[in-house]
Enzyme design. Structure first.
Site, PDB file in Angstrom:
ATOM      1  N   GLY A   1       1.060  -1.047  -0.028  1.00 39.06           N
ATOM      2  CA  GLY A   1       0.030  -0.001   0.005  1.00 39.06           C
ATOM      3  C   GLY A   1       0.959   1.081   0.042  1.00 39.06           C
ATOM      4  O   GLY A   1       1.969   1.323  -0.319  1.00 39.06           O
TER       5      GLY A   1
ATOM      6  N   GLY B   1       0.992   3.696   8.802  1.00 37.78           N
ATOM      7  CA  GLY B   1       0.691   4.936   9.587  1.00 37.78           C
ATOM      8  C   GLY B   1       0.264   4.766  11.068  1.00 37.78           C
ATOM      9  O   GLY B   1       0.172   3.577  11.524  1.00 37.78           O
TER      10      GLY B   1
ATOM     11  N   CYS C   1       0.933   3.867  16.498  1.00 35.16           N
ATOM     12  CA  CYS C   1       2.011   2.866  17.032  1.00 35.16           C
ATOM     13  C   CYS C   1       3.011   2.515  16.444  1.00 35.16           C
ATOM     14  O   CYS C   1       4.284   2.657  16.548  1.00 35.16           O
ATOM     15  CB  CYS C   1       0.990   1.687  17.260  1.00 35.16           C
ATOM     16  SG  CYS C   1      -0.071   1.870  18.542  1.00 35.16           S
TER      17      CYS C   1
HETATM   18  C1  UDX Z   1      -0.712  -1.564  15.415  1.00 42.07           C
HETATM   19  C2  UDX Z   1      -0.759  -3.209  15.933  1.00 42.07           C
HETATM   20  O1  UDX Z   1      -1.084  -4.282  15.044  1.00 42.07           O
HETATM   21  C3  UDX Z   1      -1.243  -3.638  17.292  1.00 42.07           C
HETATM   22  O2  UDX Z   1      -0.919  -4.911  17.447  1.00 42.07           O
HETATM   23  C4  UDX Z   1      -0.530  -2.552  18.362  1.00 42.07           C
HETATM   24  O3  UDX Z   1      -1.152  -2.730  19.561  1.00 42.07           O
HETATM   25  C5  UDX Z   1      -0.859  -0.961  17.669  1.00 42.07           C
HETATM   26  O4  UDX Z   1      -0.363  -0.861  16.536  1.00 42.07           O
HETATM   27  P1  UDX Z   1      -2.848  -0.268  14.546  1.00 42.07           P
HETATM   28  O5  UDX Z   1      -1.821   0.882  14.586  1.00 42.07           O
HETATM   29  O6  UDX Z   1      -4.192  -0.063  15.371  1.00 42.07           O
HETATM   30  O7  UDX Z   1      -2.248  -1.591  15.641  1.00 42.07           O
HETATM   31  O8  UDX Z   1      -3.140  -0.864  13.221  1.00 42.07           O
HETATM   32  P2  UDX Z   1      -2.457  -2.056  12.091  1.00 42.07           P
HETATM   33  O9  UDX Z   1      -3.954  -2.852  11.440  1.00 42.07           O
HETATM   34  O10 UDX Z   1      -1.502  -2.909  12.775  1.00 42.07           O
HETATM   35  O11 UDX Z   1      -1.946  -0.934  11.011  1.00 42.07           O
HETATM   36  C6  UDX Z   1      -0.899  -0.319  10.899  1.00 42.07           C
HETATM   37  C7  UDX Z   1      -0.691   0.536   9.801  1.00 42.07           C
HETATM   38  O12 UDX Z   1      -0.133  -0.655   8.979  1.00 42.07           O
HETATM   39  C8  UDX Z   1      -1.905   0.817   9.031  1.00 42.07           C
HETATM   40  O13 UDX Z   1      -1.549   2.206   8.535  1.00 42.07           O
HETATM   41  C9  UDX Z   1      -2.221   0.053   7.871  1.00 42.07           C
HETATM   42  O14 UDX Z   1      -3.085   0.495   6.897  1.00 42.07           O
HETATM   43  C10 UDX Z   1      -0.735  -0.470   7.608  1.00 42.07           C
HETATM   44  N1  UDX Z   1      -0.723  -1.895   7.139  1.00 42.07           N
HETATM   45  C11 UDX Z   1      -1.210  -2.979   7.723  1.00 42.07           C
HETATM   46  C12 UDX Z   1      -0.394  -2.150   5.682  1.00 42.07           C
HETATM   47  O15 UDX Z   1      -0.004  -0.960   5.084  1.00 42.07           O
HETATM   48  N2  UDX Z   1      -0.299  -3.328   5.242  1.00 42.07           N
HETATM   49  C13 UDX Z   1      -0.810  -4.333   5.948  1.00 42.07           C
HETATM   50  O16 UDX Z   1      -0.604  -5.347   5.393  1.00 42.07           O
HETATM   51  C14 UDX Z   1      -1.010  -4.419   7.317  1.00 42.07           C
END
Ligand code: UDX
Length: 435
Positions: A253, A257, A260
């Site tokens: 993607g 962001g 976390c």
């Molecule tokens: C993350 C961790 O997954 C979680 O365990 C921790 O407690 C907090 O941080 P979160 O920030 O809520 O959770 O979102 P997450 O679903 O992990 O996605 C983070 C980012 O990665 C998003 O911007 C998402 O779009 C991106 N992402 C995720 C990708 O670009 N590709 C993927 O395959 C998965």
């Protein structure tokens, strides 16, 4: 059990609400008076599916209460979770002053045994600092334990993640703490992993960094796929079927962001440096993520030729779907770059527009996706909300001044898009452009 959760942010609010639904008596504490006043009425400071209903249910049952008074909460509780913010300092290091303040207050107020649990994401050795601080400020010789219980919930699925964790990590250094935490988590029937406190702290940073690494890895692979005219989704499927790799977090993607991954990655790099290790691998993960956003802007530029004076419809502002969180959202960087090139932005997000308005300037916020598309020179997908997947593309095409879609989340099928007459650009998938 009588529990206090200090901090009514994402983690604190979900933790207190879920522990209350498991039958505990929970006091959630925050210094923000406005937030606490709203929460007392069942009004949420964040959009998180399922949370509001659960808060209201537990307020009614009187399992959950909200207060700004930490001192009373300390007196009333046996287990105290610290879930206050650990924001990044300018050099990326985590600012632990809120954690220290809470530890000090607990120390001054406690008159009976307390189990103090770190829930916020903190660098390794924070547990030792908390222990030292409590010992230093405790007036009487009161017994206490420190434990680390990092949270792995994801925004958008936070309640579900809390209630059905893959594992619960519990860093302890006493049998008493182990016993209390085993009892507390018993209703979840989850796998409990007991470790020492420092290892639990590292598990959290290592897990988030590993997931961020998977995303940067697949984003780098997407660049190779584009150069070689291969398809990153087929590559991810083929790789993901290997159980040692797994398909999760291999969605290419426009970069990760949220509050976390970017923050935890930077903090882990800094703490490694402090300990004497140069974590070059994680520095590369950060760099690939920054490059991916820049590369996506280039993709938009390539699709439009000149960006100056063009109107761009942006669908999705939140850093991921099912949240209104705009912190470290890739959309902020991408929109800033497009505006710097002279683009006019029409944006729509199902839930994050109110938060986005606080940061973004000179953006026309629209009431729905169709309004954003009306008269625009292209449409750019930045967040994969379900409603964009189900959008009426025929209508979108009619509304756009030019049928151009640049999809940063690969939510549409390239062949379908071509059949519908769009010029369609996505991430790491071949684009058949008619010239
Ligand atoms: C993350 C961790 O997954 C979680 O365990 C921790 O407690 C907090 O941080 P979160 O920030 O809520 O959770 O979102 P997450 O679903 O992990 O996605 C983070 C980012 O990665 C998003 O911007 C998402 O779009 C991106 N992402 C995720 C990708 O670009 N590709 C993927 O395959 C998965």
């Amino acid at each position: 059990m009588k529990i206090a959760v200090v901090g009514a942010g994402y983690v604190g609010l979900v933790t207190s609400t879920c522990f209350a639904s498991l039958g505990n008596s929970v006091t959630c504490v925050d210094i923000d008076e406005k937030k606490i006043a709203a929460l007392k009425k069942g009004k949420m400071p964040i959009y998180e599916p399922g949370l509001e209903e659960l808060v209201r249910q537990n307020l009614k049952k009187k399992n959950l209460s909200f207060t700004t008074n930490l001192k009373t909460a300390v007196h009333q509780s046996d287990v105290i979770f610290i879930a206050v913010g650990t924001p990044p300092k300018p050099n990326g290091e985590a600012d632990l002053s809120f954690v220290e303040n809470v530890a000090r207050t607990i120390a001054r107020e406690m008159t009976s045994y307390k189990l103090i649990v770190e829930k916020s994401t903190v660098p390794v050795q924070t547990g030792s600092w908390i222990r030292d601080t409590v010992m230093r400020y405790c007036k009487k010789n009161v017994a206490f334990d420190v434990a680390s219980n990092p949270e792995f919930l994801r925004e958008g699925t936070a309640v579900k993640d809390f209630m059905n964790p893959d594992r619960v990590v519990l860093g302890v250094d006493s049998k008493r703490a182990e016993k209390l935490l085993t009892e507390l988590y018993k209703p979840l029937k989850a796998t409990l992993v007991f470790t020492d406190i420092k290892s639990a702290e590292i598990i959290k940073h290592a897990s988030n960094s590993f997931l961020a690494m998977k995303i940067s890895f697949i984003n780098a692979i997407s660049r190779i796929c584009e150069l070689a005219k291969a398809d990153v989704e087929q590559v991810a499927t083929g790789m993901g079927l290997d159980r040692r790799i797994g398909r999760n977090f291999l969605d290419a993607g426009l970069g990760f962001g949220g509050f976390c991954f970017p923050k935890d990655l930077a903090a882990f790099i800094r703490i490694s440096e402090k300990l004497g290790y140069d974590f070059e691998l994680l520095k590369a993960v950060e760099k690939i993520n920054e490059d991916q956003k820049k590369y996506f802007v280039k993709k938009i530029e390539h699709a439009l030729w000149n960006v100056n004076s063009k109107t761009i419809a942006i669908l999705g502002l939140a850093f991921k779907p099912n949240t209104d969180d705009m912190r470290f959202a890739p959309s902020l960087d991408i929109i800033a770059d497009l505006q710097a090139m002279g683009a006019k932005i029409r944006a729509y997000d199902p839930h994050a527009s109110a938060n986005a308005k606080k940061t973004l300037t000179k953006v026309t916020f629209c009431k729905d996706a169709y309004e954003a598309c009306k008269g625009s020179d292209c449409v750019v997908i930045l967040t994969e909300w379900d409603e964009f997947k189900e959008i009426n593309l025929v209508k979108v095409k009619k509304l756009l001044a030019q049928p151009v879609v640049i999809d940063g989340r690969n939510i549409y099928d390239p062949e379908e898009m071509q059949k519908l007459g769009f010029r369609y650009f996505s991430i790491g998938r071949p684009t058949k452009e008619k010239r």
